[in-house]
Design a protein around this motif. Sequence first.
Motif, short mmCIF file in Angstrom:
data_model
loop_
_atom_site.label_atom_id
_atom_site.label_comp_id
_atom_site.label_asym_id
_atom_site.label_seq_id
_atom_site.Cartn_x
_atom_site.Cartn_y
_atom_site.Cartn_z
N THR A 354 0.84 -1.20 0.00
CA THR A 354 0.00 0.00 0.00
C THR A 354 0.87 1.25 0.00
O THR A 354 0.64 2.20 -0.77
N ARG A 355 1.88 1.26 0.85
CA ARG A 355 2.78 2.41 0.93
C ARG A 355 3.67 2.52 -0.32
O ARG A 355 3.94 3.61 -0.81
N GLU A 356 4.09 1.36 -0.83
CA GLU A 356 4.94 1.37 -2.03
C GLU A 356 4.18 1.92 -3.24
O GLU A 356 4.73 2.69 -4.04
N ARG A 357 2.90 1.52 -3.38
CA ARG A 357 2.11 2.00 -4.51
C ARG A 357 2.00 3.52 -4.51
O ARG A 357 2.10 4.17 -5.55
N GLN A 358 1.81 4.10 -3.33
CA GLN A 358 1.73 5.54 -3.23
C GLN A 358 3.05 6.19 -3.62
O GLN A 358 3.08 7.19 -4.35
N ALA A 359 4.16 5.61 -3.16
CA ALA A 359 5.48 6.16 -3.48
C ALA A 359 5.77 6.06 -4.98
O ALA A 359 6.30 7.00 -5.58
N VAL A 360 5.41 4.93 -5.58
CA VAL A 360 5.62 4.75 -7.02
C VAL A 360 4.79 5.74 -7.81
O VAL A 360 5.26 6.35 -8.78
#
Length: 376
Positions: A354-360
């Motif tokens: 979830t956090r990685e998707r936002q960062a990407v």
Amino acid sequence: MSEMTVSVLPAISGIDAALWDGCGAAVNPFTTHRFLAALEASGSVGEGTGWHPSHLIARLGGQVAGVAPCYLKTHSQGEYIFDHAWAQAYDRAGGAYYPKLQCAVPFTPVTGPRLISANPQVQQALLQAMSHIAQQSGLSGAHVTFCTKAEAVLGESAGFLSRATEQFHWVNRGYACFDEFLADLSSRKRKAIRKERDRAQAFGGIIRSLKGDDIKPAHWDAFWQFYQDTGSRKWGQPYLTRAFFDQLHDTMRDDCLLVLAERDGRPVAGALNLLGPDAVFGRYWGCIEDHPFLHFELCYHRAIDWAIAHKLARVEAGAQGEHKLARGYLPSQTHSLHWVRDQGFHNAIADYLTRERQAVSEEMAILTEMGPFRRG
């Protein structure tokens, strides 16, 4: 609905090419029977490689209705959507991350169909078979990498975790020539690319783009040298065997675009692309001589030249590489799916993704804004 069954095939040679490709595999050169067969016949996958073919075949009423290229993996090399940190965390917690089930095209960071069927129910059955095999065999999980966006949505509904990553792709906006593409760029970027191409083309030889029967065995001998050099520097040892390129020549040379730089009649650098119905797929590069900007010319600019000349929609230049941005290759989202047997680990990965998707998403927006194209 007729009875649905899913079975495991330990070698691609166990199914007729027409049946495999007839499910929809031929929309992408890497999912075709001939490409996967070349990997197996050449020993690039199989015994001793950590990639053990375990392809899934779905049948409806006894007829092949869907397929999925799958492998039992004993490491995470050659996947390009990396889960090394997950493996380390899993091992530290006392689990055994390997073996795992991987639905993928080995050594190929190219988006394409993985649940290969026109029937969503068959695609669901293939996903369910992956998680069932992982559960029953005590595997840590099942992973589907570089799947399509539609497959990612389907996978989420089947209980898989969806992951978003990025690559850099060039999109053809109907350009008639390379200069027309350059006209879309800011003045500074346009001048930089022109100077770069001039420097590269002044390396002291000629550059040739070869396809089909124009590619000779001697060209593959030269390219093997290039590939070995790149492979030893990037991965420690090349993933593909020399025999793979012979197989590629025998069964797929019409799908290949080999760009060679020759000096004094001898190839000194080369880039290998595969051609799809609407795209150029950049795969491998190597050289035995270093010349300024020759890498960018052979890998990126010549691929754009070809796409424009043959009215192809895009160039996919492989994994990683923000240096592609200045050359007109913009961020594009890629997708994968992950099913993890341990529920606690599943929850931890879900939170991370979830956090990685936002960062990407934020990074893609920033990089796109930094791109070379003129504003407005």
